[in-house]
Write a protein that holds these residues in place. Sequence first.
Motif, PDB file in Angstrom:
ATOM      1  N   THR A 131       3.326 -18.408 -14.413  1.00  0.00           N
ATOM      2  CA  THR A 131       2.969 -17.510 -13.306  1.00  0.00           C
ATOM      3  C   THR A 131       1.546 -17.018 -13.505  1.00  0.00           C
ATOM      4  N   ASN A 132       0.912 -16.619 -12.416  1.00  0.00           N
ATOM      5  CA  ASN A 132      -0.229 -15.733 -12.592  1.00  0.00           C
ATOM      6  C   ASN A 132      -0.217 -14.678 -11.502  1.00  0.00           C
ATOM      7  N   HIS A 133      -0.971 -13.635 -11.746  1.00  0.00           N
ATOM      8  CA  HIS A 133      -0.920 -12.475 -10.844  1.00  0.00           C
ATOM      9  C   HIS A 133      -2.215 -11.696 -11.036  1.00  0.00           C
ATOM     10  N   LYS A 170       6.206 -13.566 -21.925  1.00  0.00           N
ATOM     11  CA  LYS A 170       5.521 -12.630 -22.842  1.00  0.00           C
ATOM     12  C   LYS A 170       4.026 -12.770 -22.572  1.00  0.00           C
ATOM     13  N   ARG A 171       3.565 -12.079 -21.530  1.00  0.00           N
ATOM     14  CA  ARG A 171       2.214 -12.305 -21.033  1.00  0.00           C
ATOM     15  C   ARG A 171       1.273 -11.170 -21.466  1.00  0.00           C
ATOM     16  N   SER A 172      -0.013 -11.431 -21.336  1.00  0.00           N
ATOM     17  CA  SER A 172      -0.991 -10.425 -21.757  1.00  0.00           C
ATOM     18  C   SER A 172      -2.043 -10.269 -20.664  1.00  0.00           C
ATOM     19  N   ALA A 225       2.157  -7.606 -18.070  1.00  0.00           N
ATOM     20  CA  ALA A 225       1.774  -8.607 -17.058  1.00  0.00           C
ATOM     21  C   ALA A 225       1.584  -7.936 -15.710  1.00  0.00           C
ATOM     22  N   ASP A 226       1.171  -8.753 -14.718  1.00  0.00           N
ATOM     23  CA  ASP A 226       1.091  -8.312 -13.318  1.00  0.00           C
ATOM     24  C   ASP A 226       0.218  -7.068 -13.145  1.00  0.00           C
ATOM     25  N   PRO A 227      -1.051  -7.142 -13.520  1.00  0.00           N
ATOM     26  CA  PRO A 227      -1.896  -5.940 -13.489  1.00  0.00           C
ATOM     27  C   PRO A 227      -2.061  -5.342 -12.085  1.00  0.00           C
TER      28      PRO A 227
END
Length: 310
Positions: free
Chosen positions: A261-263, A289-291, A36-38
Amino acid sequence: MKTQYKVLAAVLGLGASLVASYAVAASPLVSDRFNADPSPHVFDGQVYLYATNDQDNSGKYWDSTDWRLISSSDLEHWRDEGSFLSVSVFKWASTTAKAWAPDVSERNGSYYFYAPIGGDRIGVAVSKSPKGPFTDARGTPLIDKARDVNVGDEPIDPAVLIDDDGQAYLMFGTRVPKIVKLKPNMIEMDGPIQDVKINGLPEGEKKVGYGEAPYLNKFGGLYYFTFSTGWPGQIVYATSKSPTGPYDYRGVVLDYLKISTNHQAIIDFHGKTWLFYHDKRLPGGGDYKRSITYTPLTIRSDGTIDQVVP
Ligand code: FUB
């Protein structure tokens, strides 16, 4: 990914004036691991994407303790470079402290990794290679809630921009965006931490506020400040003629996804602009558990950004 096409107003049932402001795009994943969080960066023609390690989260919180690196030379094929840094490199941090959304900046052949740790401090590590090994650049936190003035509720989510005149800026924070100048050594603050003012934020039913995930770009001499509006969050943008603001709210880049969340981060690569963000699309995915995915982004000659519809 190469398929980006404008959606006609008729298709979306929108007024003709909005035809040009939406783009539907395919958005591939960078990995079949949870990340996550690129924080993508182009160094020596390669894309290096630094990320939070959601694979090792408990699944009940964002509680992993290291960061991951994924790289690509063409934005088609991705290579998992693995876990390259853990909070244990910072001796002042607990080894169980949470490793959250990082950012990286290069100056004079050194790579500086800005690492939010435990929700209340930001450390900085340095390396001669974008892949590391990184070592603690200071031996103390760069930002510390217990030490520094005006850090806000949570000094997390660092984002660094080096301006054309060489001045580096660090943005960070939740609920109130913060910005501080960095010294040329990239590891010390240069002046006070300031609040970033955003004018024209929508009120009422479509109220927009700053939540987290600040990111700063400069396109065509204009500073673009993107951020998430909260939990869940839209990704929106505001622009200014000065990096420290005040900024004018301009609109939505990416609407709410079904995730808490988003980022986002934006880069130019091979003549195109790209938006990176995370969703929970992988099987077994969820809020913890993000992608990471990415899609082309259109910035028009009038300075507006087309909203992305994934
Ligand atoms: O990954 C932990 C936190 O979730 C980040 O710091 C925020 O930006 C949100 O994405």
